[in-house]
Design an enzyme around this catalytic site. Structure first.
Site, mmCIF file in Angstrom:
data_model
loop_
_atom_site.group_PDB
_atom_site.id
_atom_site.type_symbol
_atom_site.label_atom_id
_atom_site.label_comp_id
_atom_site.label_asym_id
_atom_site.label_seq_id
_atom_site.Cartn_x
_atom_site.Cartn_y
_atom_site.Cartn_z
ATOM 1 N N CYS A 135 38.489 30.966 48.989
ATOM 2 C CA CYS A 135 39.830 31.161 48.449
ATOM 3 C C CYS A 135 39.823 32.180 47.317
ATOM 4 C CB CYS A 135 40.386 29.832 47.963
ATOM 5 S SG CYS A 135 42.018 30.018 47.238
ATOM 6 N N CYS A 138 42.130 31.475 44.434
ATOM 7 C CA CYS A 138 41.707 30.419 43.493
ATOM 8 C C CYS A 138 40.602 30.947 42.577
ATOM 9 C CB CYS A 138 41.126 29.207 44.217
ATOM 10 S SG CYS A 138 41.963 28.735 45.696
ATOM 11 N N ASP A 139 39.643 31.660 43.157
ATOM 12 C CA ASP A 139 38.414 31.966 42.426
ATOM 13 C C ASP A 139 38.250 33.436 42.046
ATOM 14 O OD1 ASP A 139 37.787 29.284 42.776
ATOM 15 O OD2 ASP A 139 36.795 29.650 44.691
#
Ligand code: NDP
Length: 310
Positions: A135, A138-139
């Protein structure tokens, strides 16, 4: 284990689940919606959404899901933060067991969505959370000024590659074929981006890294036809190779296809068991859009209403 009885139980909290629960609540069916532990589904890990109708400007995936949740609460849906562990669809009323509650329902709508797929390499598993992620939204932040690789050739891979140009010093998209399946407009953006390189016809052989500190340092690629290997230095690797439907709890109780998607009667959300319906990515591998999932959630609620009347 406590007992909760309801007319309709909705499992899942993506666009399909929330739309189903909103329609069911407005039809006076007092639905109970078990949200799962990752409330909001895949849109929670998306940034800009520009194709959900009704918004002139890009909206954020998590914001859209918060709004859906608020709307569900507003129309009286009972939301339960729980995860269904097992089901019994052999007779009515249907039984679904959560962590400490058993739900007993006259009808069930399954809207558990799909999850990111992994390559299946030991080294990928070893470095998950230490430079390997599924992701980028997200990261991505953790890779400011670093070199990163994206694996895959669909819309997700291209979207993540473009997104990562905001953080990374350079982005390399690695695809196993010589043609992307992403939309043309996305491909044009990708090919014209000065920070992105595309490597065709290669698969990941191994992810390389160090143990102290545990981190990724690169990867070994293999040419799909010649088998010739090459090594690339990388700080982060994002796997964007599609999704698997979240059907492990249901697959022994309902008809699923060879990829695990729940089979529904064409043009409906009706599964092989009368009274059990499936909506969204858990049954749809063709469209997989927020708006089509929402549409199927609506269909499921309308079909439940009709089923309960009959
Ligand atoms: P897709 O299934 O569309 O693409 C997966 C990609 O990963 C393919 O290019 C596939 O290769 C590759 N792949 C699969 N398995 C492997 C493997 N083991 N090793 C290497 N490569 C592999 O998934 P997406 O997540 O990209 O998209 C899913 C759906 O969501 C699509 O319908 C897409 O259009 C939609 N979507 C829409 C967005 C938008 O509208 N903004 C954003 C993101 C997704 P190959 O091509 O060779 O099969």
């Amino acid at each position: 284990m406590s007992l909760k009885k309801c007319k309709v139980l909705i499992i899942g909290s993506g666009p399909a689940g929330y739309t189903a629960s909103i329609y069911a609540a407005r039809a006076g069916l007092n639905p109970v919606q078990v949200t799962g532990f990752e409330q909001g589904g895949q849109l929670m890990v998306t940034t800009d959404v520009e194709n959900y109708p009704g918004f002139r400007q890009a909206i954020q995936g998590p914001w859209l899901m918060e709004e859906m949740k608020a709307q569900a609460e507003h129309v009286g849906v009972e939301l339960v933060y729980d995860m269904i562990q097992s089901v019994d669809f052999s007779k009515r009323p249907f039984k679904c067991k959560g962590e400490s509650t058993e739900y007993v329902a006259d009808a069930v709508i399954i809207a558990t969505g799909a999850k990111a797929r992994w390559l299946g390499l030991d080294s990928e598993k070893k470095f998950q959370g230490f430079g390997v992620s599924a992701c980028a939204t997200c990261d991505g932040f953790f890779f400011k000024g670093k070199r990163i690789a994206i694996i895959g050739g669909g819309n997700t891979a291209v979207e993540e590659a473009l997104y990562m140009t905001n953080h990374a010093s350079h982005v390399t998209l690695i695809h196993r074929r010589n043609k992307l399946r992403a939309e043309q407009v996305m491909q044009d953006k990708l090919f014209n981006h000065p920070k992105i390189t595309v490597i065709w016809d290669h698969v990941v052989d191994e992810i390389l890294g160090t143990d102290a500190p545990k981190s990724v340092t690169g990867l070994t690629l293999k040419h799909r036809e010649t088998g010739v290997q090459q090594h690339l230095d990388m700080d982060g690797i994002f796997i964007a190779i599609g999704h698997d439907p979240a059907t492990s709890v249901f697959k022994d109780h309902l008809e699923t296809d060879h990829e695990g998607y729940i089979v529904v009667r064409p043009g409906t959300t009706q599964t092989a068991i009368e009274g059990v319906f499936a909506a969204g990515d858990v049954q749809d591998k063709v469209y997989r859009q927020a708006v089509t999932a929402a549409g199927q959630g609506c269909m499921a609620a309308l079909e439940v209403e009709k089923f309960l009347q009959e």
